[in-house]
Design an enzyme around this catalytic site. Structure first.
Site, PDB file in Angstrom:
ATOM      1  N   GLY A 169       1.026  -1.231  -0.089  1.00  0.00           N
ATOM      2  CA  GLY A 169       0.216  -0.122  -0.075  1.00  0.00           C
ATOM      3  C   GLY A 169       0.600   1.296  -0.061  1.00  0.00           C
ATOM      4  CD  GLN A 170       6.354   0.982   0.811  1.00  0.00           C
ATOM      5  OE1 GLN A 170       6.751   0.549   0.197  1.00  0.00           O
ATOM      6  NE2 GLN A 170       6.505   0.297   2.458  1.00  0.00           N
ATOM      7  CG  ASP A 171       2.685   7.646  -1.693  1.00  0.00           C
ATOM      8  OD1 ASP A 171       1.824   7.791  -1.342  1.00  0.00           O
ATOM      9  OD2 ASP A 171       3.239   8.296  -1.319  1.00  0.00           O
ATOM     10  CD  GLN A 183       4.773  -1.577  -2.603  1.00  0.00           C
ATOM     11  OE1 GLN A 183       3.819  -2.470  -2.754  1.00  0.00           O
ATOM     12  NE2 GLN A 183       5.763  -1.341  -1.999  1.00  0.00           N
TER      13      GLN A 183
END
Length: 200
Positions: A78-80, A82
């Site tokens: 869920g990181q930016d 990705q």
């Protein structure tokens, strides 16, 4: 655990002999508890996890209610950087699980924008959505109704099948009822698509 350092998305039969399993994609902001929820389902216990780079995929067999059966669950980071990959994983999915940290009110606007983006992208359009208001075990966590309001769920397309469920990866509360309802929504969506094709 199960972390794959690959950015390929699923396609075709997901695993040999498992064509009948339901393909579920789990997305949400980083630190919302997606991976902990996946391993709570898989192992029946809480597992400390590290941020997901790429994805985790597990086959999960559940029993009880309408949601019994085999699920192929893809938990995507869920990181930016990705998040643009989410739509590739959502291609041909049976259902979408969007996880929100109900105790992190500062990131609800960010979560709202990502939920709406996913609900509107062509790859996942039509897929039923289970919105999990996670971390209900924490003091001050928003109720599912408050999370729904903060995420402006009413602005999504009326044709989007969606259910909001409070849950906790720590103790597993709310997970089985939520998946039972997602299973029901998937069946409802399939019936609707069959009827639509018959009318053509």
């Amino acid at each position: 655990m199960g972390n794959q350092l690959s950015e390929r998305a699923p396609g075709g039969p997901f695993l040999p002999g498992l064509a009948q399993s339901l393909h579920i994609v789990v997305v949400g902001l980083d630190s919302s508890g997606k991976t902990s929820l996946l391993y709570r389902l898989k192992l029946g216990e809480f597992v400390e996890t590290v941020p997901t780079k790429g994805f985790n995929m597990e086959r999960v067999r559940l029993s009880g209610g309408g949601g019994g059966g085999l699920y192929q669950v893809w938990d995507v980071g869920g990181q930016d950087k990705q998040r643009p990959l989410w739509k590739a994983y959502a291609r041909r999915t049976d259902g979408l699980v969007f996880v929100v940290d109900a105790a992190d009110t500062e990131r609800l606007e960010e979560a709202r924008a990502e939920l709406h983006r996913m609900a509107r992208c062509p790859e996942s359009q039509g897929a039923p959505i289970l919105l999990l208001a996670n971390k209900q075990d924490l003091p001050g966590a928003m109720t599912p109704a408050q999370v729904e309001k903060a995420l402006s769920v009413h602005e999504l397309s009326p044709s989007t099948l969606l259910h909001t469920q409070g849950c906790s990866a720590l103790d597993g509360d709310g997970l089985q009822p939520g998946l039972d309802l997602l299973h029901d929504m998937i069946l409802q969506q399939r019936r609707s698509q069959r009827q639509s094709r018959k009318k053509r």
